[in-house]
Design a protein around this motif. Structure first.
Motif, mmCIF file in Angstrom:
data_model
loop_
_atom_site.group_PDB
_atom_site.id
_atom_site.type_symbol
_atom_site.label_atom_id
_atom_site.label_comp_id
_atom_site.label_asym_id
_atom_site.label_seq_id
_atom_site.Cartn_x
_atom_site.Cartn_y
_atom_site.Cartn_z
ATOM 1 N N TRP A 142 0.785 -1.233 0.000
ATOM 2 C CA TRP A 142 0.000 0.000 0.000
ATOM 3 C C TRP A 142 0.820 1.288 0.000
ATOM 4 N N THR A 143 1.990 1.342 0.628
ATOM 5 C CA THR A 143 2.716 2.616 0.608
ATOM 6 C C THR A 143 3.195 2.960 -0.800
ATOM 7 N N ASN A 144 3.310 1.952 -1.680
ATOM 8 C CA ASN A 144 3.736 2.233 -3.051
ATOM 9 C C ASN A 144 2.690 3.021 -3.841
ATOM 10 N N GLN A 145 1.471 3.116 -3.312
ATOM 11 C CA GLN A 145 0.415 3.866 -3.988
ATOM 12 C C GLN A 145 0.426 5.350 -3.627
ATOM 13 N N MET A 146 1.434 5.786 -2.915
ATOM 14 C CA MET A 146 1.512 7.172 -2.467
ATOM 15 C C MET A 146 1.441 8.202 -3.601
ATOM 16 N N PRO A 147 2.006 7.940 -4.794
ATOM 17 C CA PRO A 147 1.892 8.939 -5.858
ATOM 18 C C PRO A 147 0.447 9.265 -6.228
ATOM 19 N N SER A 148 -0.446 8.286 -6.184
ATOM 20 C CA SER A 148 -1.845 8.520 -6.569
ATOM 21 C C SER A 148 -2.783 8.637 -5.377
ATOM 22 N N GLN A 149 -2.350 8.191 -4.198
ATOM 23 C CA GLN A 149 -3.193 8.236 -2.996
ATOM 24 C C GLN A 149 -2.387 8.820 -1.829
ATOM 25 N N PHE A 177 14.094 0.956 15.287
ATOM 26 C CA PHE A 177 12.988 0.975 14.330
ATOM 27 C C PHE A 177 13.523 1.321 12.947
ATOM 28 N N GLU A 178 13.008 0.629 11.924
ATOM 29 C CA GLU A 178 13.312 0.933 10.519
ATOM 30 C C GLU A 178 12.032 1.362 9.838
ATOM 31 N N SER A 179 12.042 2.505 9.170
ATOM 32 C CA SER A 179 10.810 3.141 8.696
ATOM 33 C C SER A 179 10.019 2.279 7.717
ATOM 34 N N ILE A 180 10.676 1.761 6.691
ATOM 35 C CA ILE A 180 9.965 0.991 5.662
ATOM 36 C C ILE A 180 10.986 0.169 4.874
ATOM 37 N N ASN A 181 10.638 -1.040 4.541
ATOM 38 C CA ASN A 181 11.515 -1.937 3.804
ATOM 39 C C ASN A 181 11.410 -1.699 2.297
ATOM 40 N N GLU A 182 12.550 -1.608 1.643
ATOM 41 C CA GLU A 182 12.631 -1.505 0.180
ATOM 42 C C GLU A 182 11.546 -0.587 -0.379
ATOM 43 N N PRO A 183 11.564 0.695 0.010
ATOM 44 C CA PRO A 183 10.529 1.641 -0.431
ATOM 45 C C PRO A 183 10.483 1.778 -1.947
ATOM 46 N N GLN A 184 9.276 1.845 -2.466
ATOM 47 C CA GLN A 184 9.040 1.946 -3.905
ATOM 48 C C GLN A 184 7.731 2.684 -4.121
ATOM 49 N N ALA A 193 10.015 10.053 -6.502
ATOM 50 C CA ALA A 193 10.165 8.981 -5.516
ATOM 51 C C ALA A 193 11.071 9.408 -4.366
ATOM 52 N N TYR A 194 12.154 10.126 -4.681
ATOM 53 C CA TYR A 194 13.027 10.618 -3.614
ATOM 54 C C TYR A 194 12.263 11.534 -2.664
ATOM 55 N N ALA A 195 11.446 12.407 -3.226
ATOM 56 C CA ALA A 195 10.678 13.338 -2.398
ATOM 57 C C ALA A 195 9.671 12.598 -1.529
ATOM 58 N N LEU A 196 9.019 11.584 -2.087
ATOM 59 C CA LEU A 196 8.027 10.829 -1.322
ATOM 60 C C LEU A 196 8.697 10.027 -0.200
ATOM 61 N N LEU A 197 9.837 9.422 -0.505
ATOM 62 C CA LEU A 197 10.538 8.679 0.544
ATOM 63 C C LEU A 197 11.016 9.626 1.642
ATOM 64 N N ASP A 198 11.514 10.778 1.253
ATOM 65 C CA ASP A 198 11.916 11.769 2.259
ATOM 66 C C ASP A 198 10.728 12.129 3.149
ATOM 67 N N GLU A 199 9.561 12.286 2.550
ATOM 68 C CA GLU A 199 8.372 12.635 3.334
ATOM 69 C C GLU A 199 8.018 11.508 4.313
ATOM 70 N N LEU A 200 8.100 10.264 3.863
ATOM 71 C CA LEU A 200 7.809 9.142 4.765
ATOM 72 C C LEU A 200 8.845 9.055 5.890
ATOM 73 N N ASN A 201 10.114 9.191 5.540
ATOM 74 C CA ASN A 201 11.156 9.102 6.561
ATOM 75 C C ASN A 201 11.040 10.222 7.586
ATOM 76 N N VAL A 202 10.725 11.429 7.122
ATOM 77 C CA VAL A 202 10.557 12.556 8.040
ATOM 78 C C VAL A 202 9.338 12.350 8.932
ATOM 79 N N ARG A 203 8.247 11.879 8.346
ATOM 80 C CA ARG A 203 7.047 11.627 9.157
ATOM 81 C C ARG A 203 7.321 10.537 10.203
#
Length: 568
Positions: A142-149, A177-184, A193-203
């Motif tokens: 589900w986190t891979n759907q971040m571009p559209s959701q 704690f590790e934020s997310i495995n193999e983010p995509q 994708a870099y911007a979205l991963l940065d947003e997840l890591n910061v959150r």
């Protein structure tokens, strides 16, 4: 409790990081002496003390009803005790939670699931194992759907980590704690994708730090995009580290080797210079980009992708050379390693290693280099025995001697050694072959000044013989008299020389996926996946490469679902 194993470089990094943390003003996430007494260990020291680590794979990360959904038994404390007894100092505990969560807006994780995860975390901590807890297959669920959701994914991600942070807020700092495995991110170009991963890591960072308790200074682990070691991926992660400016952070990446070697495709059946350069390059980039900045690094997963099918996808000696070299590169770079094990390595019922030789090589690599060689098998024709030459990779060692069983061979008589060139003369090989029955007739063990020995099989073999066959695209097997030889790889070409079958960019097909030897049945199986991409009515010439150096050709013709095969 065993003392941590960490290299000299890791120790230096830990010391520098600790000194920097002591000299710098307290930042968000720094240890608070008023609350916690003496200053807590730096992130670098925590990560270094985790070396070596092991993954409890295909268990709590399994997509299904519970931890047994992907075929592994329920975790027992005895398993974790054995992991610690085998020399591991940490475990990575991948968890997949999307299927256990309720609907928006709370996304409540099933209490029984959280209870069970906490139980296993506590068992591991009680066994003096540091634990790295990571959100795992949620990355592609589900986190891979971040571009559209975007908003929905961010809300679920936030709620997930809020619950995990609350549940474990008072656990010791030996839980990371590790934020997310193999983010995509589906359909996203790299910049997005870099911007979205940065947003997840910061959150992730904001949520955990805001939860208080020991989460205020817990070491948090952030991945690169796809957990890849490419330079652009590393640079993007560094930007996140710079912005967060938190000394209690670590980075993670994964490494499964040079892809053609890792799955045995495109002729990559040897751990050759190209594959070795790929390994060395990955660790050099990580060291220069992250380690040089004082960022502690965890190799969260490593192995070979072909192991997902079975560990025989890669020839034994080639895999041993890979793991020996990887261990050296990681140790030199000061990277903490966590071996991926989805149940194919440690038998979780018998609590024994399925391949003790492989584990021995990996265990040795935690501390030192071992000698290896260009091969672990020499093939000798019973009717024409000749000298055999093996090139040793000394890796800074010296040769102590050669043994066959308990018998020490005599240098200059039973073998000669000139630098790194080992010659096994025909006289010795003839004795070892005995009556010449096909197969392994003896094992010559090369012992070095350090590390584990190198085993060379002496194999009695003649050229394999293939026979005509008929079958279907779903069931086709070539009758094969292996005569002691072993199949390395297969090429497939049409009459005009173009490549046939899957991976059309190479003539060499993928081991086990498109073809597989069955020495017990005396056949080479061509799988449906091969014929699915073969042109109907066009003969295909197969060239089978054997480890002895023999090459045997064979022709197959598909006509609808019918397949005929002709030798020669």
């Amino acid at each position: 409790m065993r003392r941590p194993l960490w290299s000299g470089l890791a120790a230096v990094a830990a010391t520098l990081a600790l000194a920097a943390a002591t000299a710098a003003p307290a930042a968000a996430g720094s240890a608070d002496p008023a609350r916690h007494g003496p200053r807590t260990p730096s992130a670098a020291k925590v990560v270094a003390a985790m070396q070596p680590g092991w993954n409890l794979g295909n268990t709590f990360d399994a997509v299904g009803a519970d931890e047994t959904a992907w075929g592994n038994p329920r975790v027992t404390r005895a398993l974790l005790d054995e992991v610690e007894d085998q020399g591991f100092r940490s475990i990575r505990l991948p968890v997949t939670l999307g299927q256990h969560e309720g609907p928006a807006p709370t996304y409540t994780i099933a209490p029984a699931v959280l209870d069970r995860i906490e139980e296993v975390v506590d068992w591991a901590l009680d066994e003096d194992l540091t634990v790295l807890l990571d959100l795992h297959h949620d990355s592609w669920m589900w986190t891979n759907q971040m571009p559209s959701q975007h908003d929905a994914v961010l809300a679920q991600f936030t709620a997930t980590w809020e619950q995990l942070a609350e549940r474990f807020r008072d656990h010791p700092r030996t839980l990371l704690f590790e934020s997310i495995n193999e983010p995509q991110f589906a359909g996203a170009a790299d910049d997005q994708a870099y911007a979205l991963l940065d947003e997840l890591n910061v959150r992730f960072h904001e949520v955990v730090r805001a939860s208080g308790g020991r989460n205020a200074d817990r070491v948090l682990v952030l991945p690169t995009l796809h957990t890849d070691s490419g330079q652009a991926r590393l640079d993007a992660l560094v930007a996140t580290f710079d912005a967060l400016d938190d000394p209690n952070l670590a980075a993670t990446f994964h490494y499964y080797g040079y892809w053609p070697f890792s799955v045995n495709v495109a002729g990559g059946y040897r751990y050759d210079a190209t594959a070795q350069a790929d390994t060395a390059g990955a660790f050099a980039r990580v060291s220069q980009t992250l380690g040089a900045r004082g960022i502690p690094v965890i190799l969260g997963e490593y192995g070979l992708l072909g192991f997902d099918r079975h560990t025989g996808t890669i020839e034994q000696g080639e895999k041993l050379r890979f793991f020996e070299h990887l261990g050296h590169e990681a140790r030199t770079a000061g990277v903490t390693t966590m071996w991926w094990d989805n149940g194919q390595h440690l038998d979780r019922t018998a609590l024994t290693w399925r391949d003790p030789e492989l584990f021995a090589q990996i265990e040795s690599s935690w501390k030192r280099r071992s000698g290896t060689a260009s091969t672990d098998q020499v093939f000798v024709r019973p009717a024409a025995v000749t000298d055999q030459v093996v090139t040793l990779n000394l890796n800074g060692n010296t040769v102590k001697g050669l043994w066959v069983g308990s018998t020490k061979l005599k240098p200059g008589k039973d073998y000669t050694l000139a630098g790194s060139t080992l010659t096994l003369p025909a006289a010795l090989l003839g004795r070892l072959l005995g009556d010449g029955t096909y197969g392994t007739r003896a094992e010559v063990e090369v012992r070095f000044s350090k590390g584990v020995p190198w085993r060379v099989e002496v194999v009695s073999a003649d050229a394999p013989v293939l026979s005509d066959a008929a079958g279907t695209t779903d069931a086709f097997a070539i009758p094969t008299a292996f005569r002691g030889d072993r199949l390395a790889t297969m090429e497939a070409r049409y009459a005009d020389g173009s490549n046939a079958g899957p991976h059309g960019w190479t003539s060499f097909k993928e081991f086990d996926v498109t073809f597989a030897p069955d020495t017990t049945a005396g056949t080479i199986v061509l799988r449906p996946a091969f014929f699915a991409e073969v042109t109907d009515g066009s003969p295909v010439t197969l060239t089978f490469h054997f480890w002895s150096g023999e090459q045997v050709t064979y022709t197959v013709l598909r006509s609808g679902t019918t397949v005929t095969g002709t030798a020669g």
